[in-house]
Motif scaffolding. Structure first.
Motif, PDB file in Angstrom:
ATOM      1  N   SER A   1       0.945  -1.193   0.121  1.00  0.00           N
ATOM      2  CA  SER A   1      -0.084  -0.082  -0.358  1.00  0.00           C
ATOM      3  C   SER A   1       0.977   1.392   0.137  1.00  0.00           C
ATOM      4  N   PRO A   2       0.316   2.488  -0.209  1.00  0.00           N
ATOM      5  CA  PRO A   2       1.067   3.806  -0.370  1.00  0.00           C
ATOM      6  C   PRO A   2       1.594   3.959   1.107  1.00  0.00           C
ATOM      7  N   GLN A   3       1.006   3.409   1.968  1.00  0.00           N
ATOM      8  CA  GLN A   3       1.467   3.796   3.320  1.00  0.00           C
ATOM      9  C   GLN A   3       2.786   3.136   3.797  1.00  0.00           C
ATOM     10  N   SER A   4       3.015   2.127   3.121  1.00  0.00           N
ATOM     11  CA  SER A   4       4.076   1.376   3.540  1.00  0.00           C
ATOM     12  C   SER A   4       5.676   1.990   3.112  1.00  0.00           C
ATOM     13  N   ILE A   5       6.520   1.851   4.050  1.00  0.00           N
ATOM     14  CA  ILE A   5       7.566   2.487   4.013  1.00  0.00           C
ATOM     15  C   ILE A   5       8.814   1.623   4.166  1.00  0.00           C
ATOM     16  N   VAL A   6       8.692   0.371   3.721  1.00  0.00           N
ATOM     17  CA  VAL A   6       9.560  -0.871   4.106  1.00  0.00           C
ATOM     18  C   VAL A   6      10.680  -0.680   3.024  1.00  0.00           C
TER      19      VAL A   6
END
Ligand code: CP
Ligand code: NVA
Length: 312
Positions: free
Chosen positions: A280-285
């Protein structure tokens, strides 16, 4: 007599002030890589597999003008082919600093006790301090350098990643929440260290069993695998015990809107996190993975006493 080297075996080896300083150094090195480590060599002594930790240390040393020597799991036989104290003293004659990835924390502690050069914990069963530094560097990039009061919820196992993360986040005065099933909570020593740091920095540490309670209105969500390297025989049991702790769309919906989603990787998609959430766009992995380079570059410079020479 050589001076006693400074080691990074645990997130608690850095004071709160040093943790912030190291993150500042990492940000400066990222903006402006500089050849601080010309002629310096780092050995990577690894007893478990790795993608990120190995490559990011190698790239970090390259960026700073230094070199690395990689020793794979089958090569050294730490404590088997050769006594830990002999390996430590031999490597100290060849290189300037060493990163060790192994099983028990007591192994890196014994190693460091005999080492004439700085030792970095590149992951043990109990701690992963380099990961935590990169993670908080990433959160600072997204939410600003002052993380006091920012809420971070870790959902899952009281393992190496969460242990180092809660101590590092508490050092920055964050509102740290952790949800784990009974029997998988962080060790008491980690809890008391993190709680003391949080109190000193105006932050908070809350341990709960219910993942919904932990994530409610949280600005940052973090999870890690349910079964860590070396625990493979427990994986079936753990899949049962951690059911309900998956970071999925429903759980993310309880967090603050646009909450950041973090994972140290490798991920077991469909277990601790869904494919949908990690993509998702919230993921900063992948930002986290990238920042391993700069956090570790700063850690090496700091342990070699070169942090004061970082420009910018
Ligand atoms: N996150 C992390 O440490 O990854 P590796 O095991 O691939 O090094
Ligand atoms: N907890 C995981 C982290 C891997 C980077 C493990 O120890 O396998």
């Amino acid at each position: 007599m050589q001076p006693t080297p400074r080691h990074l075996l645990s997130a608690a080896d850095l004071s709160a002030a040093e943790t912030s300083l190291l993150l500042d150094c990492a940000a400066r090195l990222k903006r402006r890589p500089q050849r601080l480590l010309e002629g310096r060599q780092l050995a990577l002594l690894f007893e478990k597999p790795s993608l990120r930790t190995r490559v990011s240390f190698q790239v970090a040393m390259r960026h700073l003008g230094g070199e690395t020597i990689y020793l794979a799991p089958q090569e050294v036989g730490l404590g088997e082919r050769e006594a830990i104290k002999d390996v430590a003293r031999v490597l100290g004659r060849y290189v300037d600093i060493v990163a060790v990835r192994t099983y028990g924390q007591e192994i890196v502690e014994e190693y460091a006790g005999y080492s004439t050069i700085p030792v970095i914990n590149a992951l043990t069963n109990e701690e992963h301090p380099c990961q935590a530094l990169a993670d908080l560097l990433t959160v600072r990039e997204k939410l600003g350098a002052d993380l006091r009061g920012v809420s971070l919820a870790f959902i899952g196992d009281g393992n190496n990643v969460s242990a180092s993360l809660v101590v590092t986040a508490a050092s920055l005065g964050m509102d740290v929440r952790m949800a784990s099933p009974k029997g998988y909570m962080l060790p008491e020593s980690v809890v008391s260290e993190a709680a003391a740091r949080a109190a000193a920095q105006g932050g908070k540490l809350t341990l709960v069993v219910d993942p919904v309670e932990a994530v409610t209105a949280a600005q940052v969500l973090y999870t890690d695998v349910w079964t860590s390297m070396g625990q493979e025989r427990e994986s079936e049991r753990r899949r049962i015990d951690f059911a309900g702790y998956q970071l999925n769309r429903e759980l993310v919906a309880k967090a603050a809107s646009g909450a950041l989603v973090m994972h140290d990787l490798p991920a077991h998609r469909g277990e601790e996190i869904t494919d949908e959430v990690i993509e998702s766009p919230q993921s900063i992995v992948f930002d986290q993975a990238e920042n391993r380079v700069w956090a570790q570059a700063a850690a090496v410079a700091f342990l070699l006493g070169l942090a004061g020479q970082i420009d910018g």
